[in-house]
Design an enzyme around this catalytic site. Structure first.
Site, short mmCIF file in Angstrom:
data_model
loop_
_atom_site.label_atom_id
_atom_site.label_comp_id
_atom_site.label_asym_id
_atom_site.label_seq_id
_atom_site.Cartn_x
_atom_site.Cartn_y
_atom_site.Cartn_z
N LYS A 97 -0.50 -7.88 -2.26
CA LYS A 97 -1.55 -8.67 -1.15
C LYS A 97 -2.55 -9.36 -1.92
O LYS A 97 -3.01 -10.40 -1.63
CB LYS A 97 -2.21 -7.47 -0.46
N GLN B 208 -6.07 1.22 1.01
CA GLN B 208 -4.92 1.25 0.90
C GLN B 208 -4.56 2.80 1.17
O GLN B 208 -5.01 3.54 0.60
CB GLN B 208 -3.97 0.84 -0.45
N ASP C 139 -7.32 -4.59 8.78
CA ASP C 139 -6.02 -3.53 9.08
C ASP C 139 -5.87 -3.25 10.69
O ASP C 139 -4.81 -2.92 11.04
CB ASP C 139 -6.10 -2.09 8.42
N1 GUN Z 1 0.01 1.80 3.73
C1 GUN Z 1 0.94 1.39 4.28
N2 GUN Z 1 0.60 0.29 5.16
C2 GUN Z 1 -0.80 0.22 5.14
C3 GUN Z 1 -1.28 -0.78 5.65
O1 GUN Z 1 -0.85 -1.61 6.65
N3 GUN Z 1 -2.72 -0.93 5.43
C4 GUN Z 1 -3.24 -0.01 4.57
N4 GUN Z 1 -4.53 -0.01 4.42
N5 GUN Z 1 -2.56 0.92 4.00
C5 GUN Z 1 -1.17 1.06 4.38
#
Ligand code: GUN
Length: 298
Positions: free
Chosen positions: A53, A97, A120
């Site tokens: 990311k 995350q 998100d």
């Molecule tokens: N863990 C797995 N997928 C995601 C996501 O889309 N966002 C976040 N913050 N954590 C994740």
């Protein structure tokens, strides 16, 4: 004849090119989009995702910060950090995350993030806005699936979409996005889960099948209708001694058999994954555009 492979990498690159243009325009007006990612602990998959990311941000010109903490971080300290990021003018998106270590409540984390920086799309305010059909941040993986369908010429309008899995990250938010009365929606949606009876009889009715239940190679050719469009959201690690790492990623769909009967299918990796990241960038740029407009009219 084997089905067409829906190239998520290529489509996500096109989206990112479009974002670069919008970022240039923002920069010309004095704003640079900024994303803060917070990673607690040493989950190897999370580490990979956060790095991907951050790298993707830098490539398109989004300012990226990664805040790393040890596994034992007290919940209160994480909530204070979120509070600080909420007030940081250079930060337009905040991402913690998941999964977080057990002492940290994901629900509290989600509630602590300012909904205007919730790229998100997990905050109940944004979930509610989405269910009400109002413009808002939508979760990146389902949003990426809708974009992938539209941009690959598989508009879900009028189609029967069967979703396998009702998890909070994919199945649950994807269903309303697909049936809402809007571009990318207007589908008839069935959500299947662990209590669904005679699953193959349901999956065989799908014009579009989305597999998001987290079971390696679960969907086999006998479970689909010839000509189906298949979106595989699974990322399962299976042992493979022939690779350097000793494992490889496979989806929830048995690609080799299902691709023989499908009209189109996403690969793993290179399907939904790159789209999730592109949508995170897109939400961050959108947040910057909205927050900059709000400030300039103060
Ligand atoms: N863990 C797995 N997928 C995601 C996501 O889309 N966002 C976040 N913050 N954590 C994740």
């Amino acid at each position: 004849m084997p089905g067409e492979i829906i190239d998520g990498k290529k489509i996500s690159t096109e989206i990112k090119e479009g974002l670069k243009q919008r970022i240039e325009e923002l920069k010309a007006k004095g704003s640079t989009p900024g994303l803060a990612a917070v990673l607690v602990g040493d989950n190897p998959a999370s580490e990979v995702y956060v790095k991907m990311k951050a790298k993707a941000c830098e490539k398109v010109g989004i300012l990226s910060e990664v805040h790393r903490y040890q596994q034992e971080l007290p919940e209160s300290e994480l909530l204070s950090k979120i509070d600080q990021l909420n007030r940081e003018e250079t930060i337009h998106g905040i991402l913690v995350q998941f999964p977080t270590p057990e002492q940290i409540s994901e629900e509290k984390v989600i509630l602590a993030i300012d909904p205007t920086k919730d790229v998100d799309g997990f905050h109940p305010f944004n979930v509610g806005m989405m269910l009400a059909g109002k413009p808002t941040f939508m979760p990146c993986t389902p949003l990426g699936i809708v974009e992938l369908l539209m941009r690959s010429g598989n508009d879900p309008s009028g189609k029967h979409v069967v979703i396998l899995g009702r998890g909070s990250l994919v199945g649950r938010p994807l269903a309303p996005m697909l049936y809402q009365k809007a571009k990318g929606g207007n589908a008839t949606v069935t959500v299947c889960h662990t209590r669904t009876h005679d699953l193959p009889s349901v999956t065989r009715q799908a014009d579009i099948l989305v597999a998001a239940m987290g079971k390696a190679k679960f969907v086999t050719a006998d479970m689909v209708k010839p000509g189906v469009v298949v979106i595989d959201v699974g990322t399962n690690r299976i042992e493979d001694p022939s690779t350097k790492s000793g494992y490889r990623l496979v989806g929830d769909v048995d690609f080799d058999s299902v691709s023989q009967v499908a009209k189109a299918i996403t690969p793993v990796p290179g399907g939904v994954g790159p789209m999730t990241i592109a949508m995170l960038l897109s939400n961050t740029v959108r947040s910057c555009e909205m927050l900059s407009t709000d400030r300039s009219t103060d």
